[in-house]
Design an enzyme around this catalytic site. Structure first.
Site, PDB file in Angstrom:
ATOM      1  N   ALA A   1       0.850  -1.188   0.000  1.00 32.73           N
ATOM      2  CA  ALA A   1       0.000   0.000   0.000  1.00 32.73           C
ATOM      3  C   ALA A   1       0.885   1.237   0.000  1.00 32.73           C
ATOM      4  CB  ALA A   1      -0.903  -0.001   1.227  1.00 32.73           C
TER       5      ALA A   1
ATOM      6  N   GLU B   1      -0.388  -9.253  -0.112  1.00 30.14           N
ATOM      7  CA  GLU B   1      -1.820  -9.493   0.147  1.00 30.14           C
ATOM      8  C   GLU B   1      -2.621  -9.526  -1.156  1.00 30.14           C
ATOM      9  OE1 GLU B   1      -1.567  -6.287   2.997  1.00 30.14           O
ATOM     10  OE2 GLU B   1      -2.498  -7.550   4.517  1.00 30.14           O
TER      11      GLU B   1
HETATM   12  N1  CAA Z   1       4.579   3.199  -0.793  1.00 23.15           N
HETATM   13  C1  CAA Z   1       4.974   4.324  -1.407  1.00 23.15           C
HETATM   14  N2  CAA Z   1       6.154   4.448  -2.066  1.00 23.15           N
HETATM   15  C2  CAA Z   1       6.946   3.368  -2.099  1.00 23.15           C
HETATM   16  C3  CAA Z   1       6.604   2.143  -1.475  1.00 23.15           C
HETATM   17  C4  CAA Z   1       5.344   2.085  -0.805  1.00 23.15           C
HETATM   18  N3  CAA Z   1       4.903   0.956  -0.213  1.00 23.15           N
HETATM   19  N4  CAA Z   1       7.597   1.251  -1.684  1.00 23.15           N
HETATM   20  C5  CAA Z   1       8.547   1.902  -2.391  1.00 23.15           C
HETATM   21  N5  CAA Z   1       8.152   3.169  -2.651  1.00 23.15           N
HETATM   22  C6  CAA Z   1       8.865   4.206  -3.412  1.00 23.15           C
HETATM   23  C7  CAA Z   1      10.029   4.789  -2.598  1.00 23.15           C
HETATM   24  O1  CAA Z   1       9.558   5.792  -1.713  1.00 23.15           O
HETATM   25  C8  CAA Z   1      10.894   5.343  -3.701  1.00 23.15           C
HETATM   26  O2  CAA Z   1      10.358   6.559  -4.146  1.00 23.15           O
HETATM   27  P1  CAA Z   1      11.336   7.808  -4.519  1.00 23.15           P
HETATM   28  O3  CAA Z   1      12.202   7.300  -5.642  1.00 23.15           O
HETATM   29  O4  CAA Z   1      10.393   8.893  -4.918  1.00 23.15           O
HETATM   30  O5  CAA Z   1      12.115   8.091  -3.285  1.00 23.15           O
HETATM   31  C9  CAA Z   1      10.716   4.331  -4.834  1.00 23.15           C
HETATM   32  O6  CAA Z   1       9.499   3.625  -4.540  1.00 23.15           O
HETATM   33  C10 CAA Z   1      11.829   3.319  -4.895  1.00 23.15           C
HETATM   34  O7  CAA Z   1      11.970   2.718  -3.613  1.00 23.15           O
HETATM   35  P2  CAA Z   1      13.378   2.650  -2.824  1.00 23.15           P
HETATM   36  O8  CAA Z   1      14.236   3.829  -3.182  1.00 23.15           O
HETATM   37  O9  CAA Z   1      13.075   2.451  -1.382  1.00 23.15           O
HETATM   38  O10 CAA Z   1      13.991   1.337  -3.487  1.00 23.15           O
HETATM   39  P3  CAA Z   1      14.891   0.208  -2.797  1.00 23.15           P
HETATM   40  O11 CAA Z   1      15.308  -0.704  -3.904  1.00 23.15           O
HETATM   41  O12 CAA Z   1      15.959   0.830  -1.951  1.00 23.15           O
HETATM   42  O13 CAA Z   1      13.913  -0.570  -1.777  1.00 23.15           O
HETATM   43  C11 CAA Z   1      11.865  -1.659  -1.105  1.00 23.15           C
HETATM   44  C12 CAA Z   1      12.782  -1.223  -2.278  1.00 23.15           C
HETATM   45  C13 CAA Z   1      12.575  -2.716  -0.255  1.00 23.15           C
HETATM   46  C14 CAA Z   1      10.596  -2.222  -1.708  1.00 23.15           C
HETATM   47  C15 CAA Z   1      11.573  -0.428  -0.200  1.00 23.15           C
HETATM   48  O14 CAA Z   1      11.100   0.645  -1.038  1.00 23.15           O
HETATM   49  C16 CAA Z   1      10.547  -0.667   0.851  1.00 23.15           C
HETATM   50  O15 CAA Z   1      10.853  -1.219   1.902  1.00 23.15           O
HETATM   51  N6  CAA Z   1       9.254  -0.268   0.597  1.00 23.15           N
HETATM   52  C17 CAA Z   1       8.208  -0.325   1.568  1.00 23.15           C
HETATM   53  C18 CAA Z   1       7.671  -1.744   1.765  1.00 23.15           C
HETATM   54  C19 CAA Z   1       6.578  -1.737   2.809  1.00 23.15           C
HETATM   55  O16 CAA Z   1       6.768  -1.362   3.936  1.00 23.15           O
HETATM   56  N7  CAA Z   1       5.375  -2.194   2.415  1.00 23.15           N
HETATM   57  C20 CAA Z   1       4.229  -2.248   3.257  1.00 23.15           C
HETATM   58  C21 CAA Z   1       3.361  -1.047   3.009  1.00 23.15           C
HETATM   59  S1  CAA Z   1       2.038  -0.903   4.160  1.00 23.15           S
HETATM   60  C22 CAA Z   1       0.827  -1.964   3.607  1.00 23.15           C
HETATM   61  O17 CAA Z   1       0.961  -2.575   2.564  1.00 23.15           O
HETATM   62  C23 CAA Z   1      -0.393  -2.047   4.472  1.00 23.15           C
HETATM   63  C24 CAA Z   1      -1.391  -3.112   4.073  1.00 23.15           C
HETATM   64  O18 CAA Z   1      -1.379  -4.207   4.620  1.00 23.15           O
HETATM   65  C25 CAA Z   1      -2.410  -2.820   3.085  1.00 23.15           C
END
Ligand code: CAA
Length: 259
Positions: free
Chosen positions: A67, A113
């Site tokens: 999300a 999910e």
């Molecule tokens: N939401 C919004 N933006 C996201 C995102 C997310 N879930 N995941 C990645 N992005 C964005 C980053 O902010 C980044 O944007 P910018 O270039 O504008 O800064 C871009 O995507 C690339 O991401 P990274 O620079 O972080 O890339 P990375 O290769 O270093 O890492 C990753 C990749 C491991 C996926 C890391 O981005 C990450 O940990 N993302 C979050 C994962 C997460 O926590 N997911 C759970 C979300 S909450 C949820 O899903 C609730 C539910 O149950 C419904």
């Protein structure tokens, strides 16, 4: 087909409807607009008799990283309630046609999910499944605790949800979270091939069989067996049952019509 902003949609000649999540710069984060477009496209394919099965995919780097955290960061419980966030995932269960998730790279949080709402998962060798919500002070909210526990059991799910344990593609396969694993160059082709094979079968039987298997996770055995019996008998009212059995006896290939 509608014009979409966050997804790409293709209706293929092999009776497969292909939906590609298309926010590559945001790792296919699932903002409400994307989830609403996905729902719209799924409903359109579900209603289209020329489509027999659906594939949802992302890109090689990310199926989806979950999300959209940017959109959730300033939310409060009342706004969350009004946003119907979880419902955007749960309603996918109402689609009658089989849905295959073709997963490569990150498949995290709401992305995992989303894959769990699908009926089968084809993973690339680089796929990584996880529920990392705990890292940002929340927990899975779109089915992760429930659907993952039903697939993986209690202990591995606990580790994933409480301590961000990720599963590799091979581990997902080993634990029943993926149907098959393919090299990244061909995982999407494999998923489409699987979908096309299902789409060539008797459509009503496929849809009712999907319903029956999914109900196994919601009903008692007694209720589930009753439902199965009724759906099984119902299929004897279809032309495809007559055609399927006649073709077998006449030693020829059946021609199913979806009636
Ligand atoms: N939401 C919004 N933006 C996201 C995102 C997310 N879930 N995941 C990645 N992005 C964005 C980053 O902010 C980044 O944007 P910018 O270039 O504008 O800064 C871009 O995507 C690339 O991401 P990274 O620079 O972080 O890339 P990375 O290769 O270093 O890492 C990753 C990749 C491991 C996926 C890391 O981005 C990450 O940990 N993302 C979050 C994962 C997460 O926590 N997911 C759970 C979300 S909450 C949820 O899903 C609730 C539910 O149950 C419904």
């Amino acid at each position: 087909m509608n014009e979409y902003q966050d997804i790409l949609v293709e209706k293929r000649d092999d009776r497969v409807g292909l939906i590609r999540l298309n926010r590559p710069k945001a790792m296919n984060a699932l903002r409400p607009l994307l989830m609403d477009e996905l729902w719209d496209a799924l409903q359109a394919f579900d209603a289209d008799p020329e489509v027999g099965a659906i594939v949802i995919t992302g890109n090689e780097r990310a199926f989806s990283a979950g999300a959209d955290i940017g959109e959730m960061a300033t939310m409060d419980p009342v706004k969350m309630l009004g946003s119907h966030l979880s419902e955007r995932w749960h309603r996918i269960g109402r689609i009658r046609k089989p849905i295959i998730a073709a997963v490569s790279g990150y498949c995290l949080g709401g992305g995992c999910e989303l894959a769990l709402t699908c009926d089968m998962i084809v993973a690339s060798e680089t796929a990584q499944f996880g529920q990392p919500e705990i890292n940002i002070g929340i927990m899975p909210g779109a089915g992760g605790t429930q659907r993952l526990a039903r697939v993986l059991g209690k202990y591995l799910t606990m580790e994933m949800v409480l301590n961000d344990r990720r599963l590799s593609a091979q581990e997902a396969l080993q634990h029943g979270l993926a149907n098959r694993v393919a090299p990244v160059e061909v995982y999407l082709d494999e998923a489409i091939k699987l979908a096309a094979s299902i789409a060539a079968r008797a459509p009503v039987a496929v849809q009712l069989a999907k319903e029956a298997v999914n109900k196994a996770f919601e009903m008692t055995l007694e209720e589930g067996l009753q439902l199965e019996e009724r759906l099984f008998y119902f299929l004897f009212a279809t032309e495809d049952q007559k055609e399927g059995m006649r073709a077998f006896l006449e030693k020829r290939k059946p021609e199913f019509k979806g009636r």
